[in-house]
Design an enzyme around this catalytic site. Structure first.
Site, PDB file in Angstrom:
ATOM      1  N   ASP A 207       0.816  -1.219   0.000  1.00  0.00           N
ATOM      2  CA  ASP A 207       0.000   0.000   0.000  1.00  0.00           C
ATOM      3  C   ASP A 207       0.851   1.271   0.000  1.00  0.00           C
ATOM      4  O   ASP A 207       0.313   2.368   0.002  1.00  0.00           O
ATOM      5  CB  ASP A 207      -0.932  -0.004   1.227  1.00  0.00           C
ATOM      6  CG  ASP A 207      -1.999   1.083   1.166  1.00  0.00           C
ATOM      7  OD1 ASP A 207      -2.548   1.311   0.074  1.00  0.00           O
ATOM      8  OD2 ASP A 207      -2.279   1.706   2.210  1.00  0.00           O
ATOM      9  N   SER A 232      -6.560   5.211  -0.025  1.00  0.00           N
ATOM     10  CA  SER A 232      -6.894   3.905  -0.597  1.00  0.00           C
ATOM     11  C   SER A 232      -8.388   3.643  -0.440  1.00  0.00           C
ATOM     12  O   SER A 232      -8.967   3.927   0.611  1.00  0.00           O
ATOM     13  CB  SER A 232      -6.097   2.801   0.108  1.00  0.00           C
ATOM     14  OG  SER A 232      -4.713   3.037   0.013  1.00  0.00           O
ATOM     15  N   GLN A 282      -5.284  -1.988  -6.946  1.00  0.00           N
ATOM     16  CA  GLN A 282      -5.862  -1.068  -5.967  1.00  0.00           C
ATOM     17  C   GLN A 282      -6.483   0.126  -6.674  1.00  0.00           C
ATOM     18  O   GLN A 282      -5.940   0.621  -7.660  1.00  0.00           O
ATOM     19  CB  GLN A 282      -4.799  -0.558  -4.994  1.00  0.00           C
ATOM     20  CG  GLN A 282      -5.335   0.390  -3.927  1.00  0.00           C
ATOM     21  CD  GLN A 282      -4.231   0.971  -3.061  1.00  0.00           C
ATOM     22  OE1 GLN A 282      -3.673   2.011  -3.364  1.00  0.00           O
ATOM     23  NE2 GLN A 282      -3.920   0.286  -1.970  1.00  0.00           N
TER      24      GLN A 282
END
Length: 291
Positions: A207, A232, A282
């Site tokens: 991430d 995110s 993502q």
């Protein structure tokens, strides 16, 4: 093992407070919310602790629902969705202040042999030839909206040796480039042989830079420069082959699309000897601040 890595391992060692209920804490964050990779890794730890040891994680799908509060504990509740002959499925909800902040579904599989093929690993320079974070970040302190960001970034990433192949977004703000980014990473110290630990550590790192390629396409430097507001939104990973997070891994990232205030990043993570270990996708919130 570095002190920072020991601290991160302590962070991932959740407290069991009831059957299938775990509690975790947070480390100091670069931004005033819990780092998404931390929540995802802790949730996967919680799920993994309810699964037979002979089954390894092969995929996860997650949604970030609310910003996490770094000053409050996070409670992870595990739902045992299914225990089959080959596959085990778990659902985890992370809760703070009585509200869910994160939701994860993870699947685990007993090892078996099968068909095997993979794409070809892209070329990349030897990671040992690239600057460390301690060498790179201070060079660009003048670009950040607050010079203290350098120290905060170094502290947040101290457990991981992460090296950019090309200049990161904050170093080339104002210069649109191909929406593609590569970084090498490994933990700053050796880890135990537990496969779940290596999977959770890779989840933590995944991430950190995945949306960089979105920023590169538009010449944006990101939150540290102050020209983008981001977070995110959802995250998916597939674990294809065994790997070690304490050995060099190449994170090859690109962005096929950005629209509607959102940007999509997709990536492959390769071992240094060319094995495709992980696929990552993502979508994140990517907003340009209004004047």
């Amino acid at each position: 093992m570095s002190a920072a890595l020991e601290s991160l391992l302590d962070l991932l060692d959740l407290e069991r407070i009831e059957q299938d209920i775990f509690r975790g804490t947070s480390r100091s964050a670069v931004v005033p919310r819990v780092f998404g990779g931390q929540v995802a890794a802790q949730a996967l730890v919680a799920a993994g602790r309810t699964v037979p040891e002979d089954r390894g994680a092969h995929s996860l799908h997650a949604y970030f629902l609310r910003p996490g509060d770094p000053g409050a504990p996070i409670v992870y509740s595990v739902d045992r969705i299914r225990d089959g002959r080959s596959f085990t499925t778990r659902r985890v909800v992370a809760v703070q202040h009585g509200k869910p902040i994160f939701h994860l579904s993870a699947s685990f599989q007993a090892h078996e042999e099968g068909m095997d093929h993979q794409a070809v690993m892209p070329s990349a320079p030897d990671p040992e030839t690239l600057p460390t974070a301690a060498e790179l970040l201070p060079r660009h302190a003048h670009r950040f909206s607050d010079p203290r960001i350098v120290d905060r970034l170094l502290e947040a990433r101290a457990a991981v040796d992460l090296r950019y192949v090309d200049a990161p977004p904050f170093a080339t703000a104002g210069e649109p480039r191909e929406p593609r980014s590569q970084v090498w990473f490994r933990t700053n110290g050796k880890l135990a042989d537990d496969p779940l630990l290596h999977v959770c550590m890779a989840t933590y790192v995944s991430d950190m830079t995945l949306l960089d390629s979105v920023l590169l396409a538009h010449g944006r430097g990101g939150w540290a420069v102050g020209d983008v507001v981001g977070a995110s939104l959802d995250h998916a990973m597939w674990f294809h082959r065994p790997f070690r997070a304490d050995e060099w891994l190449l994170y090859d990232q690109e962005s096929p699309s950005a629209s509607g205030g959102r940007g999509l990043g997709q990536a492959r993570i390769w071992t240094a000897d060319g094995k495709l270990a992980i696929t990552v996708i993502q979508e994140g919130l990517v907003r340009v601040p209004r004047d």
